[in-house]
Design a protein around this motif. Structure first.
Motif, PDB file in Angstrom:
ATOM      1  N   PHE A 126       0.867  -1.169   0.000  1.00  0.00           N
ATOM      2  CA  PHE A 126       0.000   0.000   0.000  1.00  0.00           C
ATOM      3  C   PHE A 126       0.906   1.222   0.000  1.00  0.00           C
ATOM      4  CE2 PHE A 126      -2.085  -3.565   1.905  1.00  0.00           C
ATOM      5  CZ  PHE A 126      -3.302  -3.597   1.239  1.00  0.00           C
ATOM      6  N   PHE A 127       0.656   2.144  -0.911  1.00  0.00           N
ATOM      7  CA  PHE A 127       1.552   3.267  -1.171  1.00  0.00           C
ATOM      8  C   PHE A 127       0.914   4.549  -0.650  1.00  0.00           C
ATOM      9  CE2 PHE A 127       2.150  -0.147  -4.102  1.00  0.00           C
ATOM     10  CZ  PHE A 127       3.526  -0.289  -4.180  1.00  0.00           C
ATOM     11  N   LEU A 128       1.595   5.221   0.265  1.00  0.00           N
ATOM     12  CA  LEU A 128       1.061   6.426   0.874  1.00  0.00           C
ATOM     13  C   LEU A 128       1.577   7.643   0.133  1.00  0.00           C
ATOM     14  CD1 LEU A 128      -0.813   6.037   3.318  1.00  0.00           C
ATOM     15  CD2 LEU A 128       0.733   4.142   2.982  1.00  0.00           C
ATOM     16  N   SER A 129       0.635   8.503  -0.240  1.00  0.00           N
ATOM     17  CA  SER A 129       0.994   9.680  -1.023  1.00  0.00           C
ATOM     18  C   SER A 129      -0.070  10.757  -0.897  1.00  0.00           C
ATOM     19  CB  SER A 129       1.136   9.292  -2.504  1.00  0.00           C
ATOM     20  OG  SER A 129       1.325  10.441  -3.295  1.00  0.00           O
ATOM     21  N   LYS A 174      -7.799   7.958  -2.532  1.00  0.00           N
ATOM     22  CA  LYS A 174      -8.488   7.167  -1.507  1.00  0.00           C
ATOM     23  C   LYS A 174      -7.822   7.378  -0.141  1.00  0.00           C
ATOM     24  CE  LYS A 174      -9.486   3.015  -2.756  1.00  0.00           C
ATOM     25  NZ  LYS A 174      -9.418   1.580  -3.077  1.00  0.00           N
ATOM     26  N   GLY A 175      -8.624   7.491   0.900  1.00  0.00           N
ATOM     27  CA  GLY A 175      -8.114   7.668   2.256  1.00  0.00           C
ATOM     28  C   GLY A 175      -7.612   6.362   2.859  1.00  0.00           C
ATOM     29  N   TYR A 176      -6.655   6.473   3.756  1.00  0.00           N
ATOM     30  CA  TYR A 176      -6.043   5.292   4.368  1.00  0.00           C
ATOM     31  C   TYR A 176      -7.039   4.480   5.196  1.00  0.00           C
ATOM     32  CZ  TYR A 176      -5.795   7.474   8.982  1.00  0.00           C
ATOM     33  OH  TYR A 176      -6.112   8.039  10.188  1.00  0.00           O
ATOM     34  N   CYS A 177      -8.102   5.085   5.692  1.00  0.00           N
ATOM     35  CA  CYS A 177      -9.103   4.348   6.474  1.00  0.00           C
ATOM     36  C   CYS A 177     -10.078   3.567   5.601  1.00  0.00           C
ATOM     37  CB  CYS A 177      -9.887   5.313   7.364  1.00  0.00           C
ATOM     38  SG  CYS A 177      -8.926   5.957   8.737  1.00  0.00           S
ATOM     39  N   GLU A 178     -10.031   3.790   4.300  1.00  0.00           N
ATOM     40  CA  GLU A 178     -10.929   3.094   3.374  1.00  0.00           C
ATOM     41  C   GLU A 178     -10.392   1.736   2.955  1.00  0.00           C
ATOM     42  OE1 GLU A 178     -12.355   5.617   0.095  1.00  0.00           O
ATOM     43  OE2 GLU A 178     -11.481   7.305   1.204  1.00  0.00           O
ATOM     44  N   MET A 179      -9.203   1.382   3.401  1.00  0.00           N
ATOM     45  CA  MET A 179      -8.555   0.143   2.976  1.00  0.00           C
ATOM     46  C   MET A 179      -8.622  -0.894   4.085  1.00  0.00           C
ATOM     47  SD  MET A 179      -7.028  -1.408   0.557  1.00  0.00           S
ATOM     48  CE  MET A 179      -6.829  -0.064  -0.584  1.00  0.00           C
ATOM     49  N   ALA A 180      -8.811  -2.154   3.698  1.00  0.00           N
ATOM     50  CA  ALA A 180      -8.704  -3.270   4.640  1.00  0.00           C
ATOM     51  C   ALA A 180      -7.293  -3.833   4.491  1.00  0.00           C
ATOM     52  CB  ALA A 180      -9.747  -4.339   4.319  1.00  0.00           C
ATOM     53  N   TYR A 181      -6.520  -3.803   5.564  1.00  0.00           N
ATOM     54  CA  TYR A 181      -5.119  -4.225   5.529  1.00  0.00           C
ATOM     55  C   TYR A 181      -4.974  -5.663   6.000  1.00  0.00           C
ATOM     56  CZ  TYR A 181      -4.443   0.834   5.378  1.00  0.00           C
ATOM     57  OH  TYR A 181      -4.494   2.156   5.048  1.00  0.00           O
ATOM     58  N   PRO A 182      -4.274  -6.487   5.233  1.00  0.00           N
ATOM     59  CA  PRO A 182      -3.998  -7.842   5.702  1.00  0.00           C
ATOM     60  C   PRO A 182      -2.897  -7.803   6.773  1.00  0.00           C
ATOM     61  CG  PRO A 182      -2.938  -7.482   3.592  1.00  0.00           C
ATOM     62  CD  PRO A 182      -3.747  -6.252   3.882  1.00  0.00           C
ATOM     63  N   PRO A 183      -2.760  -8.852   7.574  1.00  0.00           N
ATOM     64  CA  PRO A 183      -1.765  -8.854   8.659  1.00  0.00           C
ATOM     65  C   PRO A 183      -0.320  -8.674   8.190  1.00  0.00           C
ATOM     66  CG  PRO A 183      -3.286 -10.679   8.904  1.00  0.00           C
ATOM     67  CD  PRO A 183      -3.586 -10.051   7.582  1.00  0.00           C
ATOM     68  N   SER A 214       3.149  10.270   9.894  1.00  0.00           N
ATOM     69  CA  SER A 214       2.359   9.572   8.877  1.00  0.00           C
ATOM     70  C   SER A 214       2.450   8.060   9.051  1.00  0.00           C
ATOM     71  CB  SER A 214       2.825   9.972   7.478  1.00  0.00           C
ATOM     72  OG  SER A 214       2.614  11.344   7.267  1.00  0.00           O
ATOM     73  N   VAL A 215       3.655   7.571   9.286  1.00  0.00           N
ATOM     74  CA  VAL A 215       3.834   6.129   9.499  1.00  0.00           C
ATOM     75  C   VAL A 215       3.017   5.680  10.702  1.00  0.00           C
ATOM     76  CG1 VAL A 215       5.488   4.343  10.170  1.00  0.00           C
ATOM     77  CG2 VAL A 215       6.083   5.970   8.359  1.00  0.00           C
ATOM     78  N   ALA A 216       3.090   6.417  11.802  1.00  0.00           N
ATOM     79  CA  ALA A 216       2.367   6.024  13.010  1.00  0.00           C
ATOM     80  C   ALA A 216       0.861   6.003  12.777  1.00  0.00           C
ATOM     81  CB  ALA A 216       2.721   6.967  14.160  1.00  0.00           C
ATOM     82  N   ILE A 217       0.345   7.014  12.095  1.00  0.00           N
ATOM     83  CA  ILE A 217      -1.096   7.090  11.834  1.00  0.00           C
ATOM     84  C   ILE A 217      -1.571   5.865  11.054  1.00  0.00           C
ATOM     85  CG2 ILE A 217      -2.841   8.317  10.460  1.00  0.00           C
ATOM     86  CD1 ILE A 217      -1.297  10.934  11.214  1.00  0.00           C
ATOM     87  N   VAL A 218      -0.915   5.557   9.962  1.00  0.00           N
ATOM     88  CA  VAL A 218      -1.360   4.471   9.086  1.00  0.00           C
ATOM     89  C   VAL A 218      -1.078   3.104   9.708  1.00  0.00           C
ATOM     90  CG1 VAL A 218      -1.184   3.460   6.778  1.00  0.00           C
ATOM     91  CG2 VAL A 218      -1.108   5.946   7.062  1.00  0.00           C
ATOM     92  N   LEU A 219       0.085   2.941  10.312  1.00  0.00           N
ATOM     93  CA  LEU A 219       0.421   1.662  10.936  1.00  0.00           C
ATOM     94  C   LEU A 219      -0.573   1.325  12.047  1.00  0.00           C
ATOM     95  CD1 LEU A 219       2.240  -0.792  11.361  1.00  0.00           C
ATOM     96  CD2 LEU A 219       3.748   0.677  12.746  1.00  0.00           C
ATOM     97  N   TYR A 220      -0.915   2.281  12.871  1.00  0.00           N
ATOM     98  CA  TYR A 220      -1.863   1.990  13.947  1.00  0.00           C
ATOM     99  C   TYR A 220      -3.266   1.714  13.425  1.00  0.00           C
ATOM    100  CZ  TYR A 220       0.908   2.019  18.129  1.00  0.00           C
ATOM    101  OH  TYR A 220       1.792   1.653  19.112  1.00  0.00           O
ATOM    102  N   GLU A 221      -3.658   2.316  12.325  1.00  0.00           N
ATOM    103  CA  GLU A 221      -4.953   1.962  11.729  1.00  0.00           C
ATOM    104  C   GLU A 221      -4.928   0.518  11.238  1.00  0.00           C
ATOM    105  OE1 GLU A 221      -8.722   1.600   9.975  1.00  0.00           O
ATOM    106  OE2 GLU A 221      -7.963   2.793  11.642  1.00  0.00           O
ATOM    107  N   ALA A 222      -3.853   0.131  10.566  1.00  0.00           N
ATOM    108  CA  ALA A 222      -3.736  -1.247  10.079  1.00  0.00           C
ATOM    109  C   ALA A 222      -3.740  -2.231  11.255  1.00  0.00           C
ATOM    110  CB  ALA A 222      -2.466  -1.402   9.240  1.00  0.00           C
TER     111      ALA A 222
END
Length: 171
Positions: free
Chosen positions: A75-78, A83-92, A134-142
């Motif tokens: 998943f590429f953050l930019s 699409k927002g990062y909360c709209e994605m379902a992240y696999p483990p 940014s890393v912390a925000i997305v990683l903790y959502e996943a």
């Protein structure tokens, strides 16, 4: 979870991200060229004593990284993503890919993976957030989506905190 930094430039950001990876159990992948040495004192200081708690790999370039992780769900953050990062379902075993502090990820890479490009919402006119934030925000959502596996979710008061400033708090 995996955090991938493509050509990070600022040692303090990478140190902070290393600390976040250590605290969450995520693996850190660093893709050269790096804007600093891994022996950099600012890098070590920002990561404090967490470097021994984390796992990380260093790759010579994107091609070698990709070759070692065929079929990885990336998943590429930019700021250019729709699409927002909360709209994605992240696999483990997701790979969260972040670009340079000053330029982000290359547009050619983003165009090849537009369906997996994600952004963090911000107000109009804001260029970007700090990379380590940014890393912390997305990683903790996943991790939240996974139920925070292997993470301690509760603390406890021990009554051992006797610092003098507590006298000023009142009842």
């Amino acid at each position: 979870m995996n955090v991938v930094l493509v050509n990070p430039e600022i040692p303090q950001n990478t140190g902070n991200i290393a600390r976040t990876c250590a605290a969450t159990g995520a693996r850190l992948h660093l893709i050269k060229p790096l804007g600093f040495s891994l022996d950099d004192r600012y890098l070590k200081r920002a990561g404090l004593d967490y470097w021994s708690m984390m796992r990380y790999d260093v790759y010579e370039d994107w091609g070698r990284f990709s070759a070692q992780h065929p079929g990885a769900q990336m998943f590429f953050l930019s700021t250019k993503a729709e699409k927002g990062y909360c709209e994605m379902a992240y696999p483990p075993d997701a790979f969260l890919v972040f670009g340079q502090e000053t330029r982000g990820l290359p547009e050619a890479l983003l165009k090849r993976h537009m369906d997996r490009c994600l952004r963090i919402p911000m107000v109009e006119g804001a260029r970007s957030l700090n990379l380590s934030n940014s890393v912390a925000i997305v990683l903790y959502e996943a991790l939240r989506q996974q139920g925070f596996p292997n993470l301690k979710s509760q603390g406890s008061l021990t009554g051992q905190d006797q610092r003098p400033w507590l006298d000023y708090l009142g009842p």
